[in-house]
Design an enzyme around this catalytic site. Structure first.
Site, short mmCIF file in Angstrom:
data_model
loop_
_atom_site.label_atom_id
_atom_site.label_comp_id
_atom_site.label_asym_id
_atom_site.label_seq_id
_atom_site.Cartn_x
_atom_site.Cartn_y
_atom_site.Cartn_z
N ASP A 131 9.60 5.01 -4.45
CA ASP A 131 8.32 5.00 -5.15
C ASP A 131 8.48 4.95 -6.66
OD1 ASP A 131 7.47 5.56 -2.55
OD2 ASP A 131 5.96 7.01 -3.20
N VAL A 146 2.18 5.73 -7.56
CA VAL A 146 2.68 4.85 -6.52
C VAL A 146 2.49 5.60 -5.20
CG1 VAL A 146 4.70 3.64 -5.58
CG2 VAL A 146 4.39 3.83 -8.07
N CYS A 147 2.09 4.86 -4.16
CA CYS A 147 2.00 5.46 -2.83
C CYS A 147 1.03 6.66 -2.87
CB CYS A 147 3.42 5.85 -2.41
SG CYS A 147 3.67 6.11 -0.65
N SER A 148 1.36 7.74 -2.15
CA SER A 148 0.44 8.87 -2.07
C SER A 148 0.42 9.72 -3.35
CB SER A 148 0.78 9.75 -0.87
OG SER A 148 2.10 10.24 -0.98
N ALA A 196 0.10 0.49 -4.08
CA ALA A 196 0.20 0.75 -2.65
C ALA A 196 1.51 1.49 -2.37
CB ALA A 196 0.11 -0.56 -1.87
#
Lengths: 240, 240
Positions: free
Chosen positions: B15, B99-101, B150
């Site tokens: 990430d 980034v990501c969660s 994402a």
């Protein structure tokens, strides 16, 4: 399945974090970060520290060997202890792999002699003296059990391909979705064949930066580091 | 330009290693890995250690804030000290990114209220309670100075896009060539819209693994860690 990722001072992190993020999902995967001895290893940036969890001597026969690249790979390719470990590990490995200029270390160990292999575009010429059949137009090159990838980000593609070979396409597709690997680069200059002369010149300048670092002791965080290394080693031990 | 990457127990390494590998090439970049205090932080895999180099208190006003994801991002989104740092850093940042969660932490801090934002496909629904306009069909979403990506590998695209905004297209193309970012995934299931139900089910199972780790002290590598942290902190200090 033991996966030994060699880390060394001056490594380029994305080279091995890409395949690590894929291969750690292999059934029964035990990932180790190996160097002369356990401890923190400084990246080429001089600001990123990654923990070597096991020594070479503790890790004589991994199933998968992965050698990342970095601007210092050329000097470590003269470290006889490194080359000896690579040779011995390769003798019993299922797969021997490299990303970026990590292939220079494989070549110096004799692993690539007479084989087709690739590397970062800037390091590719360095393979020739070792009797390597260099391939500059493929992202991943596999020759028997030896797998080499192009520069830095190519490690993700190497990891995906290798995961598929070992665990099958269905699981590999699931891992691709886990890491949402649906790349959409905002530019298209990721390969020499697509980059202008000016882009190559600027890239070469960036790559030639001196990233050597020196320093002194500070930050008494010893117990924290010991505890962290201890947790990782305990897990690795209990996994065997 | 100070780039503060928040690291926390349970992070997903790719990430932030993706954007780190791009953004560290920004002119005058000073990358910091921040957490409550300096020390080793364990990844979601339980086997990768990355060094937090600076504390939140030492890093009150970075130019770029980057929050990576991980299966534990949801619990750290309840850490008031984390949320307070994110709020204060965002108040003066040039760019606030995730980034990501990692977007769940931005959302919990109130940074995404009323904004368009994205996240890992599995975490996207978690953003709605925070008043976020979730976007599931874009790799990178920018809303004013807030940039969200994402899952996992999308951080590389976020880094490339942001680098271009700050340093211009010419330098960004050079960095793309430096990291040889010419992706060639051997599969095409990197987005929900391209994945089968079976692939999504297998991916969801992989994501729900418990990666909690415990351990005890071993490995007396204290001085090595101290020296490494010391080098990084000294460099950061001399860069100011």
């Amino acid at each position: 399945m033991q996966i030994a990722i060699m880390v060394y001072p001056g490594f380029t992190a994305l080279d091995f974090i890409g395949p690590y993020e894929v291969l750690r999902n292999l059934p029964g995967a035990e990932v180790r970060f190996v160097w002369h001895e356990p401890g923190p290893i400084t990246a080429d940036s001089g600001v990123l520290l990654i923990g070597a969890t096991h020594s070479f001597d503790e890790t004589p026969s991994p199933d998968i060997v992965l050698i990342p690249g970095g601007l210092t790979s050329f000097e470590h390719a003269r470290d006889e202890k490194v080359l000896d470990w690579v040779r011995r590990a390769h003798a019993t490995s299922t797969w021997t792999t490299s990303v970026c200029s990590g292939s220079v270390i494989l070549a110096a160990a004799g692993v690539l002699k007479g084989r087709r292999a690739t590397s970062h575009w800037m390091a590719l010429p360095m393979l020739k003296p070792f009797g390597v059949q260099t391939v500059g137009d493929q992202r991943i090159v596999h020759d028997d059990k030896v797998l080499t990838a192009a520069g830095v980000s190519a490690g993700i593609d190497l990891g995906m391909w290798l995961f598929g070979q070992i665990a099958g396409d269905a699981k590999a597709r699931a891992v691709q979705l886990v890491i949402e690997y649906d790349p959409q680069p905002p530019y298209d200059s990721g390969h020499l064949s697509k980059a202008s002369a000016a882009t190559k010149a600027t890239a070469s300048a960036l790559l030639s930066r001196d990233t050597a670092r020196n320093g002194q002791l500070t930050a008494p965080v010893a117990l924290l580091w010991d505890a962290a290394i201890g947790r990782v080693r305990k897990k690795a031990a209990s996994a065997r």
